[in-house]
Scaffold this motif. Sequence first.
Motif: not given
Lengths: 210, 210
Positions: A166, A171, A187, B210
């Motif tokens: 990470v 991702r 994530i 995100k």
Amino acid sequence: MAKSGISTAVIKRLPRYYRYLGELMESGTERISSNELSKMMNVTASQIRQDLNNFGGFGQQGYGYNVEYLYNEIGKLLGVDRRHNIIVVGSGHLGQAIANYANFERRGFVVKGMFDNNEDVIGREIRGIRIMSMDDIERFIKDNHIEIAALTLPKHEAARIAEKLVDYGIRGIWNFAHIDLSLPGNIVVENVHLSESLMRLSYNLTTRGK
Amino acid sequence: MAKSGISTAVIKRLPRYYRYLGELMESGTERISSNELSKMMNVTASQIRQDLNNFGGFGQQGYGYNVEYLYNEIGKLLGVDRRHNIIVVGSGHLGQAIANYANFERRGFVVKGMFDNNEDVIGREIRGIRIMSMDDIERFIKDNHIEIAALTLPKHEAARIAEKLVDYGIRGIWNFAHIDLSLPGNIVVENVHLSESLMRLSYNLTTRGK
DNA sequence: TAGATTGTTAATCGATTAACAATC
DNA sequence: TAGATTGTTAATCGATTAACAATC
């Protein structure tokens, strides 16, 4: 984990729709109604229509759904219209099986490299995919725009390496280790816990009336 | 498919309880409350109590649950207190990975043989497990009390072979082929569709805010 | 236009969570 | 006994199914 508005139940079903639509396309079927599809797939027509309408009106009243169009739209949702670069972390038998499975490439999932700590295997190649040292993993991820890591390490290494991955910019983690990873909410973790799957099979064998 | 009274949602969670309880045992924990366990596992205490009470009162008011006792009881439910003989049908990389995964044996799942049509691999051994011809499969299943077949064939062969396996007395199929098997209701099928798992990962990568 | 079939709202069903009495 | 925590009932939430008006 930032959830989108779509329920996980719906998302779980999407790949199956995709598979059936692909088969319909291959068999040359041009259009299909939710009712016909429901019979093929053993689900209710209502569920199909509800599911699809989460993403917009893919069908047409009085006609049904155009197979190729729907196939492509679901493909876009599933991200198979894009390319995803993958590394396999852990070059055991399972890691090798993943690297060897060329079919993923047809869907845009390309394994670019494998990583292992074991000196004996570093340098070897599998289907043209190089096994490299863990020391090179950060560089490799950054240079090759790696998005997904398939994690096939033993559980005692998995958690620590996952965090590093990470940090290095991965991702999504396709997690085959028998452990629940706790990673930042942005994530994506998809678990494949084979031993749990086998135990469910065993449970059903044990309980099944027969 | 003759369903037992327990919902599939509950059954899916059982192996995870089992895993956490195993870890607690290893760490020497003797007793645990639903509240403590809920924090570890990131579920509600209420759900844990409801789930367990589907199978009987495993706990004790004012005390909680005895870890070892609960571990063993869930183990029995999952059938890991018994031995299950397995064959792997299809000796590709995935089939080999399964045969090589010795950890299943700790839970009583023993791979007794592998089968393939490919002349080139017949006779080879993997971790002491012989790869045999498909012609010998019926005899082998009957002679060795094989209960489960892990099916790692390409999809175009999978459906036909699965039916044969059932005829030969297999009771459960661990299906890695990208196909929905339609078999008699007393046969247990547990699907592991890796490509669908990968697409779900991809979906979430695509959609994630995100 | 009439028939077919979707998109969508409403009804039902099931699973999860909350609450609390039972009890160790 | 008092405190803790289960087992279990009731309340809520979410997912599935049914129904039907919209529309191609």
